[in-house]
Design a protein around this motif. Structure first.
Motif, short mmCIF file in Angstrom:
data_model
loop_
_atom_site.label_atom_id
_atom_site.label_comp_id
_atom_site.label_asym_id
_atom_site.label_seq_id
_atom_site.Cartn_x
_atom_site.Cartn_y
_atom_site.Cartn_z
N ARG A 180 -14.92 63.57 -70.40
CA ARG A 180 -13.51 63.34 -70.73
C ARG A 180 -13.03 64.98 -70.84
N GLY A 181 -11.77 65.30 -70.22
CA GLY A 181 -11.14 66.63 -70.40
C GLY A 181 -12.02 67.74 -70.00
N ARG A 182 -11.96 68.74 -70.67
CA ARG A 182 -12.60 70.13 -70.49
C ARG A 182 -14.06 69.79 -70.79
N LEU A 183 -14.98 70.23 -69.79
CA LEU A 183 -16.56 70.07 -70.08
C LEU A 183 -17.21 71.31 -70.03
N LEU A 184 -18.13 71.51 -70.96
CA LEU A 184 -18.97 72.59 -71.07
C LEU A 184 -20.41 71.88 -70.87
N ASP A 185 -21.15 72.09 -69.96
CA ASP A 185 -22.67 71.58 -69.69
C ASP A 185 -23.48 72.67 -69.80
N ILE A 186 -24.08 72.60 -71.26
CA ILE A 186 -25.16 73.43 -71.53
C ILE A 186 -26.50 73.35 -70.91
N GLY A 187 -27.10 74.53 -70.25
CA GLY A 187 -28.41 74.28 -69.47
C GLY A 187 -28.12 73.60 -68.28
N CYS A 188 -27.06 73.87 -67.74
CA CYS A 188 -26.45 73.35 -66.58
C CYS A 188 -27.40 73.23 -65.30
N GLY A 189 -28.27 74.14 -65.32
CA GLY A 189 -28.97 74.28 -63.93
C GLY A 189 -28.21 74.47 -62.55
N ALA A 190 -28.29 73.74 -61.66
CA ALA A 190 -27.44 73.94 -60.37
C ALA A 190 -26.10 73.83 -60.73
N ASN A 191 -25.44 73.31 -61.84
CA ASN A 191 -24.13 72.85 -62.40
C ASN A 191 -23.58 72.01 -61.59
N GLU A 192 -24.24 70.97 -61.11
CA GLU A 192 -23.58 69.90 -60.42
C GLU A 192 -22.91 68.88 -61.41
N LEU A 193 -22.92 68.72 -62.67
CA LEU A 193 -22.02 67.96 -63.15
C LEU A 193 -20.79 68.53 -63.54
N ALA A 194 -20.64 69.90 -63.76
CA ALA A 194 -19.23 70.46 -63.80
C ALA A 194 -18.74 70.30 -62.58
N ARG A 195 -19.32 70.66 -61.46
CA ARG A 195 -18.62 70.63 -60.22
C ARG A 195 -18.18 69.14 -59.88
N LYS A 196 -18.92 68.16 -59.98
CA LYS A 196 -18.36 66.84 -59.91
C LYS A 196 -17.41 66.39 -60.83
N HIS A 197 -17.41 66.87 -62.06
CA HIS A 197 -16.33 66.49 -62.88
C HIS A 197 -14.88 67.29 -62.39
N PRO A 211 -12.14 70.63 -61.85
CA PRO A 211 -11.56 71.91 -62.41
C PRO A 211 -11.27 72.05 -64.02
N GLY A 212 -11.77 73.25 -64.50
CA GLY A 212 -11.83 73.47 -66.07
C GLY A 212 -13.20 72.97 -66.47
N SER A 213 -13.94 72.35 -65.62
CA SER A 213 -15.30 72.15 -66.14
C SER A 213 -16.06 73.57 -66.12
N LEU A 214 -17.40 73.70 -66.86
CA LEU A 214 -17.87 75.02 -66.60
C LEU A 214 -19.26 74.43 -67.10
N GLY A 215 -20.14 75.47 -66.48
CA GLY A 215 -21.62 75.31 -66.73
C GLY A 215 -22.20 76.67 -67.30
N VAL A 216 -22.96 76.60 -68.31
CA VAL A 216 -23.49 77.77 -68.84
C VAL A 216 -25.21 77.38 -68.99
N ASP A 217 -25.84 78.70 -68.93
CA ASP A 217 -27.41 78.63 -68.75
C ASP A 217 -28.07 79.85 -69.04
N VAL A 218 -29.27 79.77 -69.25
CA VAL A 218 -29.92 81.16 -69.62
C VAL A 218 -30.29 81.80 -68.35
N PHE A 219 -30.53 81.30 -67.20
CA PHE A 219 -30.79 81.64 -65.89
C PHE A 219 -29.68 81.31 -64.91
N GLN A 220 -29.66 82.15 -63.96
CA GLN A 220 -28.75 82.03 -62.94
C GLN A 220 -29.45 81.19 -61.77
N TRP A 221 -29.15 79.79 -61.82
CA TRP A 221 -29.72 78.67 -60.75
C TRP A 221 -29.05 78.63 -59.54
#
Length: 101
Positions: A22-39, A41-51
């Motif tokens: 719901r609403g603004r999403l932050l996905d921690i350990g997002c990998g390729a960041n697909e969850l944020a992209r599917k959700h 605008p306003g969704s972000l993915g953060v990780d310790v590696f650039q996937w």
């Protein structure tokens, strides 16, 4: 996850989680960041590696540069077992999550 089984598993995870976001999403350990992209605008993915499509790469996901109560949803999808300081990361996720999030 370039193999067929890995792609199918990732797609299943996203289909399973997406209805609960719901609403603004932050996905921690997002990998390729697909969850944020599917959700969307306003969704972000953060990780310790650039996937490849990570919005923010950090040294430590227990120290995020976001204000308290910044996100409506915070997810850690199939990554918690890879995080050595998972207790601290969960506390940080709670900090940035809005009340009722």
């Amino acid at each position: 996850m370039n193999d067929r089984l890995g792609k199918a598993l990732l797609a299943w995870r996203i289909r399973t989680v997406l209805p609960h976001v719901r609403g603004r999403l932050l996905d921690i350990g997002c990998g390729a960041n697909e969850l944020a992209r599917k959700h969307g605008p306003g969704s972000l993915g953060v990780d310790v590696f650039q996937w490849g499509d990570v919005d923010l790469v950090v040294d430590d996901t227990s120290k995020l540069p976001y204000d308290d109560a910044s996100f409506d949803t915070c997810s850690i999808l199939a990554a918690l077992n890879h995080i050595p300081n998972r207790g601290d990361v969960l506390k940080e996720a709670y900090r940035i999550l809005k009340p009722g999030g």
